[in-house]
Design a protein around this motif. Structure first.
Motif, mmCIF file in Angstrom:
data_model
loop_
_atom_site.group_PDB
_atom_site.id
_atom_site.type_symbol
_atom_site.label_atom_id
_atom_site.label_comp_id
_atom_site.label_asym_id
_atom_site.label_seq_id
_atom_site.Cartn_x
_atom_site.Cartn_y
_atom_site.Cartn_z
ATOM 1 N N VAL A 125 -0.071 28.411 -6.761
ATOM 2 C CA VAL A 125 -0.059 26.988 -6.427
ATOM 3 C C VAL A 125 -1.406 26.550 -5.845
ATOM 4 O O VAL A 125 -1.890 25.446 -6.149
ATOM 5 C CB VAL A 125 1.094 26.667 -5.452
ATOM 6 N N TYR A 126 -2.015 27.403 -5.031
ATOM 7 C CA TYR A 126 -3.293 27.037 -4.401
ATOM 8 C C TYR A 126 -4.326 26.633 -5.458
ATOM 9 O O TYR A 126 -5.015 25.621 -5.310
ATOM 10 C CB TYR A 126 -3.808 28.195 -3.559
ATOM 11 N N GLU A 127 -4.416 27.415 -6.531
ATOM 12 C CA GLU A 127 -5.398 27.113 -7.577
ATOM 13 C C GLU A 127 -5.089 25.772 -8.252
ATOM 14 O O GLU A 127 -5.997 25.012 -8.598
ATOM 15 C CB GLU A 127 -5.421 28.224 -8.620
ATOM 16 N N LYS A 128 -3.815 25.469 -8.416
ATOM 17 C CA LYS A 128 -3.441 24.184 -9.023
ATOM 18 C C LYS A 128 -3.784 23.021 -8.097
ATOM 19 O O LYS A 128 -4.154 21.936 -8.565
ATOM 20 C CB LYS A 128 -1.955 24.198 -9.361
ATOM 21 N N ILE A 129 -3.664 23.238 -6.783
ATOM 22 C CA ILE A 129 -4.056 22.190 -5.824
ATOM 23 C C ILE A 129 -5.562 21.947 -5.904
ATOM 24 O O ILE A 129 -6.025 20.804 -5.836
ATOM 25 C CB ILE A 129 -3.637 22.578 -4.397
ATOM 26 N N MET A 130 -6.342 23.030 -6.057
ATOM 27 C CA MET A 130 -7.791 22.872 -6.186
ATOM 28 C C MET A 130 -8.125 22.043 -7.431
ATOM 29 O O MET A 130 -9.048 21.211 -7.420
ATOM 30 C CB MET A 130 -8.470 24.246 -6.281
ATOM 31 N N PHE A 135 0.863 -1.175 0.000
ATOM 32 C CA PHE A 135 0.000 0.000 0.000
ATOM 33 C C PHE A 135 0.903 1.230 0.000
ATOM 34 O O PHE A 135 1.763 1.389 0.871
ATOM 35 C CB PHE A 135 -0.921 0.024 1.216
ATOM 36 N N PHE A 136 0.709 2.096 -0.996
ATOM 37 C CA PHE A 136 1.538 3.289 -1.150
ATOM 38 C C PHE A 136 0.755 4.546 -0.780
ATOM 39 O O PHE A 136 -0.416 4.683 -1.131
ATOM 40 C CB PHE A 136 2.012 3.436 -2.597
ATOM 41 N N GLN A 137 1.432 5.446 -0.105
ATOM 42 C CA GLN A 137 0.951 6.808 0.091
ATOM 43 C C GLN A 137 1.866 7.707 -0.711
ATOM 44 O O GLN A 137 3.081 7.693 -0.496
ATOM 45 C CB GLN A 137 1.077 7.225 1.563
ATOM 46 N N VAL A 138 1.332 8.482 -1.627
ATOM 47 C CA VAL A 138 2.148 9.365 -2.450
ATOM 48 C C VAL A 138 1.842 10.810 -2.060
ATOM 49 O O VAL A 138 0.722 11.290 -2.240
ATOM 50 C CB VAL A 138 1.873 9.149 -3.952
ATOM 51 N N TYR A 139 2.850 11.487 -1.509
ATOM 52 C CA TYR A 139 2.715 12.901 -1.156
ATOM 53 C C TYR A 139 3.104 13.750 -2.362
ATOM 54 O O TYR A 139 4.161 13.535 -2.966
ATOM 55 C CB TYR A 139 3.637 13.246 0.015
ATOM 56 N N THR A 140 2.267 14.704 -2.715
ATOM 57 C CA THR A 140 2.523 15.526 -3.888
ATOM 58 C C THR A 140 2.111 16.968 -3.635
ATOM 59 O O THR A 140 1.196 17.227 -2.843
ATOM 60 C CB THR A 140 1.767 14.976 -5.113
ATOM 61 N N ASN A 141 2.778 17.893 -4.322
ATOM 62 C CA ASN A 141 2.343 19.296 -4.224
ATOM 63 C C ASN A 141 1.114 19.551 -5.083
ATOM 64 O O ASN A 141 0.521 20.639 -5.023
ATOM 65 C CB ASN A 141 3.485 20.253 -4.568
ATOM 66 N N GLY A 142 0.729 18.568 -5.896
ATOM 67 C CA GLY A 142 -0.528 18.636 -6.635
ATOM 68 C C GLY A 142 -0.485 19.384 -7.944
ATOM 69 O O GLY A 142 -1.405 19.264 -8.759
ATOM 70 N N THR A 143 0.571 20.136 -8.196
ATOM 71 C CA THR A 143 0.587 21.014 -9.368
ATOM 72 C C THR A 143 0.712 20.261 -10.684
ATOM 73 O O THR A 143 0.394 20.801 -11.742
ATOM 74 C CB THR A 143 1.735 22.028 -9.269
ATOM 75 N N THR A 200 -4.688 15.100 3.150
ATOM 76 C CA THR A 200 -4.070 16.416 3.062
ATOM 77 C C THR A 200 -3.021 16.551 4.150
ATOM 78 O O THR A 200 -3.106 15.906 5.198
ATOM 79 C CB THR A 200 -5.114 17.539 3.178
ATOM 80 N N SER A 201 -2.035 17.386 3.889
ATOM 81 C CA SER A 201 -0.911 17.536 4.798
ATOM 82 C C SER A 201 -0.531 18.999 4.908
ATOM 83 O O SER A 201 -0.530 19.720 3.903
ATOM 84 C CB SER A 201 0.280 16.731 4.281
ATOM 85 N N VAL A 238 -3.352 9.335 -2.278
ATOM 86 C CA VAL A 238 -2.617 10.556 -2.623
ATOM 87 C C VAL A 238 -2.835 11.587 -1.534
ATOM 88 O O VAL A 238 -3.969 11.854 -1.119
ATOM 89 C CB VAL A 238 -3.084 11.121 -3.981
ATOM 90 N N VAL A 239 -1.729 12.157 -1.051
ATOM 91 C CA VAL A 239 -1.794 13.195 -0.018
ATOM 92 C C VAL A 239 -1.333 14.507 -0.634
ATOM 93 O O VAL A 239 -0.209 14.618 -1.129
ATOM 94 C CB VAL A 239 -0.903 12.841 1.197
ATOM 95 N N LEU A 240 -2.225 15.494 -0.615
ATOM 96 C CA LEU A 240 -1.930 16.812 -1.172
ATOM 97 C C LEU A 240 -1.410 17.734 -0.077
ATOM 98 O O LEU A 240 -2.017 17.852 0.982
ATOM 99 C CB LEU A 240 -3.183 17.415 -1.807
#
Length: 469
Positions: free
Chosen positions: A227-232, A182-190, A247-248, A208-210
């Motif tokens: 960046v905020y808009e890209k995360i949305m 089981f993988f958790q992938v942390y990403t900045n989301g962009t 989320t983190s 996926v953790v944003l």
């Protein structure tokens, strides 16, 4: 007896699979009950007892949280989640870790944190990786060997950090090649797209953790304008695909009240987040900015807010410093988890930028039982007050002693500064929090009662210890 137990576990697993299509209060309780037949680990069974108590408590948000998780997934994906996260990482993996401990004399940890690349499209303020640079990256062959070793040792929960994981070319082949993990992938989301989100959803063994530092103002101040808009947009893609989302937040003096507010949590829930992780900013990148570190009052505010969130909101809230009382202090050094960076260095945790071994030079099994890791485990807990768990910011004299005794090396230039040039400041910071935390410990914890017993989503939270991008 063990054969009977094994047969019962197999029957319980089959019954769980049959119950997964039907979400009801009664079935949720039965699922947890059956789960206890899959393991003899007292820590897991105790945690499940607490979960059952929560499910029996009228109005407890844990019930809604379970419904949110299961309601997000098709039947096939529910089975994949059970097979990997629960039956694999907890139960099957637990049995393998038991066997390894019996044969080798030490128990492998539950989680590996892996940063396969330090390449990133952002340069976030205060990021703990800044000292490493952006170039280090592990080869696909090195990662394949490492993950195979994890499976042999019973480590079936792997958190992927960076850099930015979506910039690691072999990311998807790595996830596909290890369906039992089981993988958790942390990403900045962009860099998330609809195609990537759908591919993740099809795998079924990935959450996926944003990373998000509050609202638009706080997030863009930390991560960069726009960046905020890209995360949305990333939320949209992941929700459309039905991916499990968390989320983190990196908690600093600039955003502590924002990210711990119920308004922020409600916003994350509305965006599909099922878990909110909090990580204190620690100046470990060789460019220390002590002004970003939370004050004792702010750290305690976060602690109290997390208890409130757990009691009132259907989201899995984790606070990896203030949750020390639930796991008896520090979990680094292979006690519960460890970190492999993009150079291959085996670090005790993501924030302890020291190492004795490298996976490119020796097997993981040897690195986990190195003098450095054994000494860390021998010293745990580092403080009898588990609100002071960390050997970096709460007990810096312990960390300095370990470095001297084991003669380990720093994993990037500047990593040494908080233990040398700025050691007096770190000692002063630890003393200020220590005085504050000792009073709280005596008033709220010393009697053996959990101050959030009626609110917390229970101790297993720390078995999911990821680390913020």
């Amino acid at each position: 007896m063990s054969e009977l137990r094994g047969q019962s576990a197999q029957q319980a697993a089959r019954m769980i699979v049959r119950l997964l299509p039907k979400i009801s209060d009664n079935n949720l309780f039965r699922l947890v009950n059956l789960g206890q037949w899959l393991t003899q680990d007292p820590e897991i069974t105790s945690a499940m007892d607490k979960i059952k108590e929560m499910l029996k408590t009228p109005g407890h948000p844990a019930k809604s949280l379970f419904r949110r998780v299961l309601g997000r997934l098709s039947y096939a994906r529910r089975i994949r989640l059970f097979e990997t996260l629960f039956n694999g990482a907890w139960f099957t993996g637990g049995a393998l870790r038991d066997q390894w401990e019996e044969e080798s004399g030490y128990r492998p940890p539950f989680i590996m944190i892996l940063s396969p690349t330090l390449n990133c499209n952002l340069r976030c303020k205060g990021c703990y990786t800044l000292g490493y640079g952006r170039k280090p990256e592990l080869s696909p062959e090195a990662v394949e060997k490492l993950l195979t070793e994890c499976e042999e040792m019973g480590i079936f929960f792997v958190t992927i950090l960076g850099g930015e994981p979506l910039l690691y070319p072999p990311l998807f082949s790595m996830l596909e090649n290890h369906p039992s993990i089981f993988f958790q992938v942390y990403t900045n989301g962009t860099l998330m797209t609809q195609e990537k989100a759908e591919r993740i959803a099809q795998l079924g063994n990935v959450a996926v953790v944003l990373s998000i530092e509050g609202g638009r103002e706080e997030t863009d101040a930390w991560r960069g304008r726009g960046v905020y808009e890209k995360i949305m947009k990333a939320f949209e893609h992941l929700n459309e695909a039905g991916v499990i989302i968390g989320t983190s937040a990196t908690v600093t003096r600039e955003n502590v009240y924002s990210v711990s507010s119920l308004d922020f949590i409600d916003r994350m829930i509305s965006l599909g987040s099922l878990a909110q992780m909090y990580f204190l900013y620690i100046p470990v990148n060789g460019m220390a900015d002590f002004s970003l570190m939370v004050t004792p009052e702010e750290r305690d505010h976060l602690r109290r807010q997390v208890l409130k969130i757990r009691g009132e909101r259907p989201i899995f809230a984790l606070d990896f410093w203030n949750d020390g009382p639930y796991v008896e202090g520090c979990i680094a050094g292979g006690r519960r988890y460890f970190h492999v960076n993009a150079k291959g260095d085996v670090e005790p945790c993501v924030y302890t930028h020291i190492a004795a071994d490298n996976i490119l030079e020796k097997p993981l099994s040897e690195a986990l039982n190195s003098p450095l890791f054994k000494e860390i485990r021998y010293c745990q807990p580092h403080n009898e007050n588990h609100l002071r768990p960390c050997m970096i910011i709460d007990n810096p004299e312990v960390m300095r002693g370990l470095i001297t005794k084991t003669q380990c090396r720093y994993t990037h230039p500047g990593a040494e500064e908080i233990y040398t040039t700025h050691k007096e400041w770190m000692d002063s910071y630890a003393a200020r929090w220590g005085k504050f935390a000792d009073r709280i410990w005596k008033e709220e914890y010393e009697n053996g009662e959990d101050p959030g017993a009626d609110e917390t989503q229970s101790a297993p939270s720390m078995r999911f210890a990821p680390v913020s991008n």
